[in-house]
Design an enzyme around this catalytic site. Structure first.
Site, PDB file in Angstrom:
ATOM      1  N   HIS A  13       0.832  -1.221   0.000  1.00 52.50           N
ATOM      2  CA  HIS A  13       0.000   0.000   0.000  1.00 52.50           C
ATOM      3  C   HIS A  13       0.867   1.272   0.000  1.00 52.50           C
ATOM      4  O   HIS A  13       2.014   1.230  -0.374  1.00 52.50           O
ATOM      5  CB  HIS A  13      -1.004  -0.035   1.167  1.00 52.50           C
ATOM      6  CG  HIS A  13      -1.709  -1.354   1.246  1.00 52.50           C
ATOM      7  ND1 HIS A  13      -2.756  -1.688   0.419  1.00 52.50           N
ATOM      8  CD2 HIS A  13      -1.477  -2.457   2.012  1.00 52.50           C
ATOM      9  CE1 HIS A  13      -3.150  -2.921   0.691  1.00 52.50           C
ATOM     10  NE2 HIS A  13      -2.393  -3.419   1.647  1.00 52.50           N
ATOM     11  N   GLU A  28      -2.460   0.445   7.961  1.00 51.25           N
ATOM     12  CA  GLU A  28      -1.579  -0.661   7.564  1.00 51.25           C
ATOM     13  C   GLU A  28      -0.367  -0.165   6.782  1.00 51.25           C
ATOM     14  O   GLU A  28       0.736  -0.657   6.969  1.00 51.25           O
ATOM     15  CB  GLU A  28      -2.368  -1.675   6.710  1.00 51.25           C
ATOM     16  CG  GLU A  28      -1.548  -2.906   6.372  1.00 51.25           C
ATOM     17  CD  GLU A  28      -2.078  -3.682   5.176  1.00 51.25           C
ATOM     18  OE1 GLU A  28      -3.249  -3.535   4.819  1.00 51.25           O
ATOM     19  OE2 GLU A  28      -1.273  -4.434   4.583  1.00 51.25           O
ATOM     20  N   HIS A  82       2.762  -6.952   4.886  1.00 47.66           N
ATOM     21  CA  HIS A  82       1.384  -6.471   5.093  1.00 47.66           C
ATOM     22  C   HIS A  82       0.924  -6.774   6.509  1.00 47.66           C
ATOM     23  O   HIS A  82       1.552  -7.543   7.241  1.00 47.66           O
ATOM     24  CB  HIS A  82       0.417  -7.174   4.123  1.00 47.66           C
ATOM     25  CG  HIS A  82       0.577  -6.745   2.700  1.00 47.66           C
ATOM     26  ND1 HIS A  82      -0.308  -5.905   2.070  1.00 47.66           N
ATOM     27  CD2 HIS A  82       1.545  -7.041   1.785  1.00 47.66           C
ATOM     28  CE1 HIS A  82       0.099  -5.706   0.822  1.00 47.66           C
ATOM     29  NE2 HIS A  82       1.227  -6.368   0.626  1.00 47.66           N
ATOM     30  N   GLU A 143       1.715 -11.620   6.257  1.00 50.61           N
ATOM     31  CA  GLU A 143       0.652 -10.961   7.020  1.00 50.61           C
ATOM     32  C   GLU A 143       1.049 -11.137   8.479  1.00 50.61           C
ATOM     33  O   GLU A 143       0.805 -12.171   9.091  1.00 50.61           O
ATOM     34  CB  GLU A 143      -0.705 -11.612   6.744  1.00 50.61           C
ATOM     35  CG  GLU A 143      -1.188 -11.480   5.306  1.00 50.61           C
ATOM     36  CD  GLU A 143      -1.799 -10.115   4.958  1.00 50.61           C
ATOM     37  OE1 GLU A 143      -1.670  -9.181   5.788  1.00 50.61           O
ATOM     38  OE2 GLU A 143      -2.384  -9.996   3.868  1.00 50.61           O
TER      39      GLU A 143
HETATM   40 ZN   LIG Z   1      -2.225  -5.194   2.786  1.00 50.86          ZN
END
Ligand SMILES: [Zn+2]
Length: 292
Positions: A13, A28, A82, A143
């Site tokens: 992102h 995030e 992430h 993640e």
């Molecule tokens: Zn993400």
């Protein structure tokens, strides 16, 4: 000088794309970038790894731009960072791969990262994400935890948590590449100096009817032995939970090396009554006998 291995880190992102937003409003994209920069710092001056990022500031990159950056270098490994989001109760750490050739990398990083987070182990699994599908090298998408979960959101933005997890990811990368996590690697602020990896190998002989010889390690005067074969040979019940080996149901100090859980000889004595002898003349040899 040998060519360095190129590792490309990717903070997911950025800019107008915040990624997931936590219950307290944390974004995030900021977590991802902080972690990416910490990894970059850890690999600075690494003798055999050339670590670089797809973005170093709060800018937005299309997925295909990220893929293009990695493929055009080309990088040898691609690590996208992430934080996860789902319901507020969803929790845990997971690592995605797309091509099966990337699965071993995912497994090694997941093992290190999950142990460092202490979050639920959601495993290394298949995922159809462009940055790990369209890149040509071994590629994984991490993640680290769920930003949508209030407890995990809080931890994800704590500096000591981030340092610990960044270090674990770096160690996973080094383990996968088979390069030492070098002592020259700088430490992050507030962190203990990282000890050089080479765990001097020792020969561990188990003296039972089915006994045989295994490889153990000596780290700072502690002897580490592979838990399952040795623990079972001397009559223990060996399990694994939350990144730790259990001996007869009790979780013990664990070191993971190449997918094997190692425990200390000390705990084998404490929990299984093992009798352990180090040969002073040959310090690289240790003999283990079961309880009388
Ligand atoms: Zn993400």
């Amino acid at each position: 000088m040998a060519k360095k291995i190129k590792v490309k880190g990717d903070a997911g992102h950025g800019a107008s794309d915040p990624g997931a937003i936590g219950p307290t409003g944390k974004k995030e994209k900021d977590f991802n970038l902080t972690m990416a920069l910490k990894l970059e710092e850890l690999f600075k001056n690494h003798p055999s790894i050339d670590f670089s990022l797809t973005r170093r500031t709060d800018v937005f990159l299309e997925l295909k731009q990220r893929v293009k950056i990695a493929n055009s270098q080309p990088a040898d490994l691609f690590i996208s960072i992430h934080a996860n989001a789902a319901s507020s109760s969803a929790n845990g750490t997971e690592t995605f791969y797309n091509r099966t050739t990337s699965a071993p990398l995912a497994g090694v990083i997941q093992r290190h990262m999950q142990a460092a987070t202490g979050f639920k182990d959601r495993g290394a699994r298949y995922g159809n994400f462009a940055v790990i599908r369209d890149t040509k090298m071994d590629a994984v998408l991490l993640e680290v935890g769920f930003i949508s979960n209030p407890e995990e959101e809080k931890k994800l933005f704590q500096d000591d948590f981030q340092n610990r997890v960044a270090l674990a990811i770096a160690q996973g990368i080094c383990e996968y590449l088979g390069v030492p996590f070098d002592i020259q690697t700088p430490t992050l602020p507030g962190q203990e100096p990282v000890k050089a990896t080479p765990y001097p190998e020792m020969s561990v002989t188990v003296h039972t009817a089915a006994g045989s010889t295994y490889t153990g390690y000596n780290v700072k005067d502690t002897t580490w032995v592979p838990s399952r074969p040795i623990g079972e040979l001397i009559g223990g019940r060996i399990g694994y939970t939350k990144g730790k080996v259990t001996i007869n149901g009790e979780a013990v100090e664990t070191m993971n090396i190449n997918g094997v859980g190692y425990v200390t000889a000390r705990d084998l004595t404490k929990l299984l009554g093992a009798r352990i002898f180090w040969d002073k003349a040959t310090p690289s040899k240790v003999e283990i006998y079961p309880k009388n």
